[in-house]
Design a protein around this motif. Structure first.
Motif, PDB file in Angstrom:
ATOM      1  N   GLY A   1      -6.225  -6.069  -7.578  1.00 33.24           N
ATOM      2  CA  GLY A   1      -5.304  -6.048  -6.456  1.00 33.24           C
ATOM      3  C   GLY A   1      -4.154  -7.037  -6.550  1.00 33.24           C
ATOM      4  N   GLY A   2      -4.280  -8.066  -7.388  1.00 35.46           N
ATOM      5  CA  GLY A   2      -3.215  -9.056  -7.519  1.00 35.46           C
ATOM      6  C   GLY A   2      -3.196 -10.099  -6.418  1.00 35.46           C
ATOM      7  N   ALA A   3      -4.199 -10.092  -5.554  1.00 42.03           N
ATOM      8  CA  ALA A   3      -4.324 -11.045  -4.451  1.00 42.03           C
ATOM      9  C   ALA A   3      -5.733 -10.879  -3.884  1.00 42.03           C
ATOM     10  CB  ALA A   3      -3.271 -10.772  -3.379  1.00 42.03           C
ATOM     11  N   ASP A   4      -6.057 -11.680  -2.847  1.00 39.95           N
ATOM     12  CA  ASP A   4      -7.340 -11.431  -2.202  1.00 39.95           C
ATOM     13  C   ASP A   4      -7.235 -10.190  -1.321  1.00 39.95           C
ATOM     14  OD1 ASP A   4      -6.173 -12.153   0.237  1.00 39.95           O
ATOM     15  OD2 ASP A   4      -7.028 -14.171   0.241  1.00 39.95           O
ATOM     16  N   LEU A   5      -8.313  -9.822  -0.670  1.00 38.66           N
ATOM     17  CA  LEU A   5      -8.315  -8.574   0.091  1.00 38.66           C
ATOM     18  C   LEU A   5      -7.409  -8.628   1.307  1.00 38.66           C
ATOM     19  CD1 LEU A   5     -12.058  -7.447  -0.079  1.00 38.66           C
ATOM     20  CD2 LEU A   5     -10.151  -6.816  -1.560  1.00 38.66           C
ATOM     21  N   GLU A   6      -6.990  -9.817   1.701  1.00 45.93           N
ATOM     22  CA  GLU A   6      -6.041  -9.953   2.819  1.00 45.93           C
ATOM     23  C   GLU A   6      -4.595 -10.028   2.316  1.00 45.93           C
ATOM     24  OE1 GLU A   6      -8.981 -11.994   2.791  1.00 45.93           O
ATOM     25  OE2 GLU A   6      -9.783 -10.295   3.948  1.00 45.93           O
ATOM     26  N   GLY A   7      -4.406  -9.931   1.001  1.00 48.36           N
ATOM     27  CA  GLY A   7      -3.069  -9.974   0.427  1.00 48.36           C
ATOM     28  C   GLY A   7      -2.539 -11.360   0.137  1.00 48.36           C
ATOM     29  N   HIS A   8      -3.401 -12.379   0.192  1.00 42.16           N
ATOM     30  CA  HIS A   8      -2.975 -13.750  -0.054  1.00 42.16           C
ATOM     31  C   HIS A   8      -3.214 -14.149  -1.506  1.00 42.16           C
ATOM     32  CE1 HIS A   8      -4.081 -14.292   4.432  1.00 42.16           C
ATOM     33  NE2 HIS A   8      -2.812 -13.928   4.306  1.00 42.16           N
ATOM     34  N   THR A   9      -2.304 -14.926  -2.064  1.00 45.90           N
ATOM     35  CA  THR A   9      -2.489 -15.468  -3.406  1.00 45.90           C
ATOM     36  C   THR A   9      -2.859 -16.937  -3.316  1.00 45.90           C
ATOM     37  OG1 THR A   9      -0.186 -16.133  -3.668  1.00 45.90           O
ATOM     38  CG2 THR A   9      -0.755 -13.877  -4.318  1.00 45.90           C
ATOM     39  N   ALA A  10      -3.453 -17.447  -4.377  1.00 50.28           N
ATOM     40  CA  ALA A  10      -3.787 -18.871  -4.464  1.00 50.28           C
ATOM     41  C   ALA A  10      -2.799 -19.619  -5.347  1.00 50.28           C
ATOM     42  CB  ALA A  10      -5.197 -19.047  -5.011  1.00 50.28           C
ATOM     43  N   LEU A  11      -1.942 -18.888  -6.042  1.00 45.80           N
ATOM     44  CA  LEU A  11      -0.985 -19.473  -6.982  1.00 45.80           C
ATOM     45  C   LEU A  11       0.431 -19.327  -6.472  1.00 45.80           C
ATOM     46  CD1 LEU A  11      -2.277 -18.126 -10.437  1.00 45.80           C
ATOM     47  CD2 LEU A  11      -2.743 -20.354  -9.393  1.00 45.80           C
ATOM     48  N   CYS A  12       1.263 -20.298  -6.821  1.00 48.91           N
ATOM     49  CA  CYS A  12       2.690 -20.190  -6.559  1.00 48.91           C
ATOM     50  C   CYS A  12       3.438 -20.998  -7.608  1.00 48.91           C
ATOM     51  CB  CYS A  12       3.050 -20.676  -5.156  1.00 48.91           C
ATOM     52  SG  CYS A  12       2.762 -22.441  -4.880  1.00 48.91           S
ATOM     53  N   ASN A  13       4.729 -20.733  -7.742  1.00 46.94           N
ATOM     54  CA  ASN A  13       5.536 -21.546  -8.640  1.00 46.94           C
ATOM     55  C   ASN A  13       6.027 -22.787  -7.887  1.00 46.94           C
ATOM     56  OD1 ASN A  13       7.762 -20.739  -7.092  1.00 46.94           O
ATOM     57  ND2 ASN A  13       8.349 -19.119  -8.538  1.00 46.94           N
ATOM     58  N   HIS A  14       6.839 -23.584  -8.554  1.00 49.82           N
ATOM     59  CA  HIS A  14       7.259 -24.845  -7.932  1.00 49.82           C
ATOM     60  C   HIS A  14       8.301 -24.632  -6.841  1.00 49.82           C
ATOM     61  CE1 HIS A  14       5.386 -28.102 -10.575  1.00 49.82           C
ATOM     62  NE2 HIS A  14       4.790 -26.968 -10.884  1.00 49.82           N
ATOM     63  N   GLN A  15       8.789 -23.429  -6.689  1.00 51.00           N
ATOM     64  CA  GLN A  15       9.655 -23.080  -5.558  1.00 51.00           C
ATOM     65  C   GLN A  15       8.837 -22.458  -4.418  1.00 51.00           C
ATOM     66  OE1 GLN A  15      10.617 -22.100  -8.920  1.00 51.00           O
ATOM     67  NE2 GLN A  15      11.529 -24.158  -8.874  1.00 51.00           N
ATOM     68  N   HIS A  16       7.509 -22.457  -4.608  1.00 52.54           N
ATOM     69  CA  HIS A  16       6.560 -21.922  -3.633  1.00 52.54           C
ATOM     70  C   HIS A  16       6.672 -20.400  -3.467  1.00 52.54           C
ATOM     71  CE1 HIS A  16       5.033 -25.845  -2.531  1.00 52.54           C
ATOM     72  NE2 HIS A  16       6.284 -26.276  -2.441  1.00 52.54           N
ATOM     73  N   ASP A  17       7.147 -19.733  -4.506  1.00 50.78           N
ATOM     74  CA  ASP A  17       7.100 -18.268  -4.535  1.00 50.78           C
ATOM     75  C   ASP A  17       5.725 -17.849  -5.045  1.00 50.78           C
ATOM     76  OD1 ASP A  17       9.850 -18.028  -3.811  1.00 50.78           O
ATOM     77  OD2 ASP A  17      10.409 -18.467  -5.886  1.00 50.78           O
ATOM     78  N   ALA A  18       5.111 -16.917  -4.370  1.00 52.51           N
ATOM     79  CA  ALA A  18       3.768 -16.479  -4.758  1.00 52.51           C
ATOM     80  C   ALA A  18       3.763 -15.828  -6.128  1.00 52.51           C
ATOM     81  CB  ALA A  18       3.221 -15.500  -3.726  1.00 52.51           C
ATOM     82  N   VAL A  19       2.691 -16.084  -6.886  1.00 54.64           N
ATOM     83  CA  VAL A  19       2.440 -15.434  -8.174  1.00 54.64           C
ATOM     84  C   VAL A  19       1.123 -14.677  -8.034  1.00 54.64           C
ATOM     85  CG1 VAL A  19       2.010 -15.770 -10.634  1.00 54.64           C
ATOM     86  CG2 VAL A  19       3.670 -17.236  -9.445  1.00 54.64           C
ATOM     87  N   HIS A  20       1.104 -13.409  -8.411  1.00 57.05           N
ATOM     88  CA  HIS A  20      -0.102 -12.593  -8.254  1.00 57.05           C
ATOM     89  C   HIS A  20      -1.255 -13.160  -9.085  1.00 57.05           C
ATOM     90  CE1 HIS A  20       1.854  -9.554  -5.836  1.00 57.05           C
ATOM     91  NE2 HIS A  20       2.851  -9.509  -6.707  1.00 57.05           N
ATOM     92  N   ASP A  21      -2.436 -13.091  -8.500  1.00 54.50           N
ATOM     93  CA  ASP A  21      -3.614 -13.698  -9.133  1.00 54.50           C
ATOM     94  C   ASP A  21      -4.871 -12.937  -8.708  1.00 54.50           C
ATOM     95  OD1 ASP A  21      -3.911 -14.470  -6.494  1.00 54.50           O
ATOM     96  OD2 ASP A  21      -3.755 -16.618  -6.873  1.00 54.50           O
ATOM     97  N   HIS A  22      -5.978 -13.625  -8.613  1.00 55.99           N
ATOM     98  CA  HIS A  22      -7.273 -13.014  -8.295  1.00 55.99           C
ATOM     99  C   HIS A  22      -7.617 -11.898  -9.281  1.00 55.99           C
ATOM    100  CE1 HIS A  22      -6.749 -15.173  -4.505  1.00 55.99           C
ATOM    101  NE2 HIS A  22      -8.021 -14.956  -4.236  1.00 55.99           N
ATOM    102  N   PHE A  23      -7.081 -11.955 -10.503  1.00 54.34           N
ATOM    103  CA  PHE A  23      -7.398 -10.933 -11.498  1.00 54.34           C
ATOM    104  C   PHE A  23      -8.864 -11.086 -11.896  1.00 54.34           C
ATOM    105  CE2 PHE A  23      -7.182  -9.291 -15.983  1.00 54.34           C
ATOM    106  CZ  PHE A  23      -6.951  -7.965 -15.646  1.00 54.34           C
TER     107      PHE A  23
END
Length: 375
Positions: free
Chosen positions: A120-142
């Protein structure tokens, strides 16, 4: 989407777009919540699934941090973690809910939420745990981990504790590829003593299956591939026969070796024409496990009456059809006893060599790359 306070700096390999090289980047990761554990990743295996997701066979949203065969040491735990503690050595495996019918009956690989939790690229609620240093979300939970990174978050149920005297940098592939091949043989096909078995494809999954067939007591063990070095390794690992399908008709050869047809087969190439060959090569009441993953929507053809009259069985197998909390420690024990030498399938690469590892894997030079993230 990502909490901007109390974030930790990490280095991760980011897949920015379809087919792009992995790019090492500084990112930030949040602290563990609920039943999560934060793991310092020592090493991560590279699996065929990482590459087909990079190439968008499966529609995982990008940019993303992939990696799903991580091994490491727990650095922090969430407040709801019950059985794991800081300092435990763990192998990270696939995500599953732990509550649905399949999970509750010992079949977490067929969890009703499997695709969402792993792709899904995120948790089931659509939240990511990763971001770049500009605080833009990066897809994770792979695969509930995204372990091409120096730190990764996992849930407690897919972080499998392993003995501290086992070589942690080696164990990550047990979380997916090695588990898939061995489990398809032991848990799904249930290969029997004195039987015949063929691995259609002698990559890491196929050769893991071959090792498992030997453990199960199969006495005719056949490997089919087109790469001579892989067939030589198959013989070293216990194959009684090898077939180069560029030089021989594999169906005819298998039937000659087994005097009519093989009892058990595993197809790991993801190619429909190879699946058909495997079905054709089965003997009466033979079974074939399908673990190779082609693009979504791929179909295959076979002779229905051959299947019907021969009592043949085709089974799809995900992640070896086992319960990883039980099966992965069993594989570690078999390795430590010298009965499951999967270390002969691997080659180590430094984190900076991740793209070379991917290239070597695609070319068939390396069966199972393991990326050393940190010591």
């Amino acid at each position: 989407m990502t909490i901007q306070q109390d974030l930790l700096d990490i280095t991760a390999a980011v897949t920015e777009c379809k087919g792009a090289d992995f790019k090492l980047q500084p990112l930030k990761i949040r602290q563990p919540q609920h039943d999560e554990v934060l793991v310092k990743i020592v090493a991560t295996g590279m699996c065929h699934t990482d590459l087909i997701v990079r190439d968008q066979y499966y529609p995982v949203p990008l940019p993303a941090v992939l990696g799903h065969e991580g091994s490491g040491i727990i650095q922090a735990i969430g407040p709801d973690v019950k059985d794991l503690k800081v300092g435990d050595h763990v192998v990270l495996t696939y995500g599953y809910c732990g509550k649905c019918t399949q999970c509750n009956t010992g079949n977490p690989a067929y969890c009703s939420e499997f695709f969402g939790r792993n792709f899904g690229g995120a948790d089931l609620e659509g939240h990511t745990a990763l971001c770049n240093h500009q605080h833009d979300a990066v897809h994770d939970h792979f695969f509930a981990q995204s372990s091409f990174a120096s730190l990764a978050l996992s849930r407690e149920n897919n972080a499998i504790k392993v003995p501290e005297d086992a070589p942690l940098e080696l164990l990550g592939p047990l979380g997916c590829g090695i588990q898939t091949g061995a489990g398809a043989v032991i848990n799904a096909l249930k290969v029997t003593p004195a039987s015949s078995f063929v691995a259609l494809g002698a990559g890491a999954v196929g050769l893991s299956a071959l090792l498992a067939a030997k453990i199960c007591g199969a006495t005719t063990i056949i490997a089919v591939d087109v790469v001579p070095s892989r067939l030589e390794l198959a013989k070293e690992l216990g194959a009684t026969h090898v077939i180069n399908s560029k030089e021989q008709d594999p169906v005819q050869a298998i039937k000659e070796i087994t005097r009519g047809g093989v009892n058990f087969a595993l197809e790991s190439t993801g190619r429909p024409e190879i699946l058909k060959q495997g079905i054709d090569a089965l003997g009466t009441l033979g079974k074939i496990a399908v673990v190779g993953a082609p693009p979504l929507g791929t179909t295959a053809q076979f002779d229905v009456n051959d299947l019907l009259l021969g009592g043949k069985m085709i089974m799809g197998v995900v992640e070896g059809s086992g319960a990883p909390k039980k099966f992965i420690p069993e594989l570690v024990k078999l390795y430590q006893q010298g009965l499951f030498p999967f270390d002969k399938l691997v080659k180590f690469y430094d984190f900076e060599q991740i793209n070379q590892a991917a290239l070597d894997s695609q070319k068939g030079i390396t069966l199972k790359p393991i990326i050393k993230i940190q010591g």
